[in-house]
Design a protein around this motif. Sequence first.
Motif, short mmCIF file in Angstrom:
data_model
loop_
_atom_site.label_atom_id
_atom_site.label_comp_id
_atom_site.label_asym_id
_atom_site.label_seq_id
_atom_site.Cartn_x
_atom_site.Cartn_y
_atom_site.Cartn_z
N THR A 52 -19.90 4.11 -36.95
CA THR A 52 -18.68 4.87 -37.21
C THR A 52 -17.46 3.97 -37.34
N SER A 53 -17.60 2.69 -36.94
CA SER A 53 -16.46 1.80 -37.03
C SER A 53 -16.20 1.45 -38.49
N PRO A 54 -14.94 1.27 -38.83
CA PRO A 54 -14.61 0.95 -40.22
C PRO A 54 -15.16 -0.41 -40.65
N MET A 56 -5.36 -2.51 -32.84
CA MET A 56 -6.38 -1.77 -33.59
C MET A 56 -7.25 -0.95 -32.66
N TRP A 57 -7.66 -1.58 -31.57
CA TRP A 57 -8.54 -0.89 -30.63
C TRP A 57 -7.82 0.29 -29.99
N ALA A 69 -7.51 3.40 -32.26
CA ALA A 69 -8.73 4.08 -32.72
C ALA A 69 -9.27 5.02 -31.65
N ARG A 109 -15.45 8.05 -30.22
CA ARG A 109 -16.26 8.96 -31.05
C ARG A 109 -16.90 10.06 -30.23
N LYS A 158 -7.45 3.18 -23.22
CA LYS A 158 -6.65 3.14 -24.44
C LYS A 158 -5.31 3.82 -24.23
N HIS A 160 1.87 4.21 -30.47
CA HIS A 160 0.42 4.08 -30.52
C HIS A 160 -0.23 5.21 -29.75
N LEU A 178 -2.96 7.76 -31.16
CA LEU A 178 -4.25 7.84 -30.49
C LEU A 178 -4.58 9.27 -30.10
N GLU A 213 -5.23 11.54 -33.18
CA GLU A 213 -6.52 11.31 -33.82
C GLU A 213 -7.68 11.72 -32.91
N GLN A 214 -7.48 11.52 -31.63
CA GLN A 214 -8.54 11.92 -30.71
C GLN A 214 -8.73 13.43 -30.73
#
Lengths: 204, 204
Positions: free
Chosen positions: A16-18, A112-113, A116, A119, A131, A142, A146, A149-150
Amino acid sequence: MTDEWQPHTETEGVETSPAPSRKGPERAAAEYALLGLIAQTGSGEIHGYDLSRSFAEGALGRIIRLESGMLYHYLKKLARDGYITSRIERQSGRPDRQVHTLTADGDALLRMWIAAPVRSTREIRLEFLVKLYLARTVDPRHAVTLVTEQRSVMRTRAARLTEQLATPQPADADTSFGESVLRLRLTQTRAALDWLDTLPESRN
Amino acid sequence: MTDEWQPHTETEGVETSPAPSRKGPERAAAEYALLGLIAQTGSGEIHGYDLSRSFAEGALGRIIRLESGMLYHYLKKLARDGYITSRIERQSGRPDRQVHTLTADGDALLRMWIAAPVRSTREIRLEFLVKLYLARTVDPRHAVTLVTEQRSVMRTRAARLTEQLATPQPADADTSFGESVLRLRLTQTRAALDWLDTLPESRN
DNA sequence: ATGCTCATGTAACCAGTTACATGATTTG
DNA sequence: CAAATCATGTAACTGGTTACATGAGCAT
């Protein structure tokens, strides 16, 4: 019908990681936590022992555990991979210490971490909390990204589970058990969603 | 004030276990799953390859994963510890196979494990599901016991979290984060409880 | 004198994953 | 003839845990 309720796999998140550069394998959350703590320091410099205390006394220590052995191991690893630079600071009467600084790469990796989402619902309890904590201290924007998106990830997940539950299955013992499993996952996902909605970052 | 929201620890359950005999260290859920599959067989005898298929095709394979290498490794381990006995069955034209049978110790171990609820919410997703599945096939009364006790564990946990949330804390950033962590755990615990209530074993 | 804080590690161990080895026999 | 099935494993690697080593100075 084949990929209904898939098994638990430990090494998930790879597909699933880009995967833009595929630099190294997945790092433990604790490594990012260290990067985050280094980023947090005002001077930009901090040594291992201080990190160890910040970790143990701060909120991070109550989420994940990190023994000193692993901490120094991770610092070496991060330095080897170019995410931090370390120099020795001589001290008189005290043991010498190594002070560590984030590199540009390290800063980028950390951000970046942080940005994201995780999942799976299971990862909410550890990875996501780390995170969120780091996002808030490193850059509150951020944190908003986060959380947003979560929530999206969890909504998608909930929808998929609902859909799977809606498609009727033959009624044997295994299937009814499988349905229970799906319902468990759905309730847990919804619970996570509800919780995400209560966070201050959800006011948008 | 010191033991408010405790850190994640991988080796939990050691101190909470009743520790009556302290025979061996904690076993993986997959090992108990194997014991359960052996117990399920009508003849009481089954060999590794069949176990591997039952595992992969049945509901267990959708909860936990078990590669053949680990399966045979666990069988050896269980035999070494006296929970199963294995004998070689000669075959003509086919490779010899080892058929395994539960010992009285193995049966007792399995039933003990099945009947004991898991301590943390996190373990609901794997351990508990395996326990429930095995309990249903091995002995439905075990399933009732398990679900009942698990509900009790979760209720206690929810109460403790609620209590911790009720006690007011100084309002710094770390504390508000800590409160979020507590609320997450509470919602997840409640979700698990709600799900437990929907199981047929909860009609009592 | 005892032990704690500072500061950084090493060594041994254990669990789990991935991939492959073997070698016959049946199926397409 | 190629491939899958049967049947049981081994080997190499990864990564994490626990416990301990070191050694100076400082407080009791």
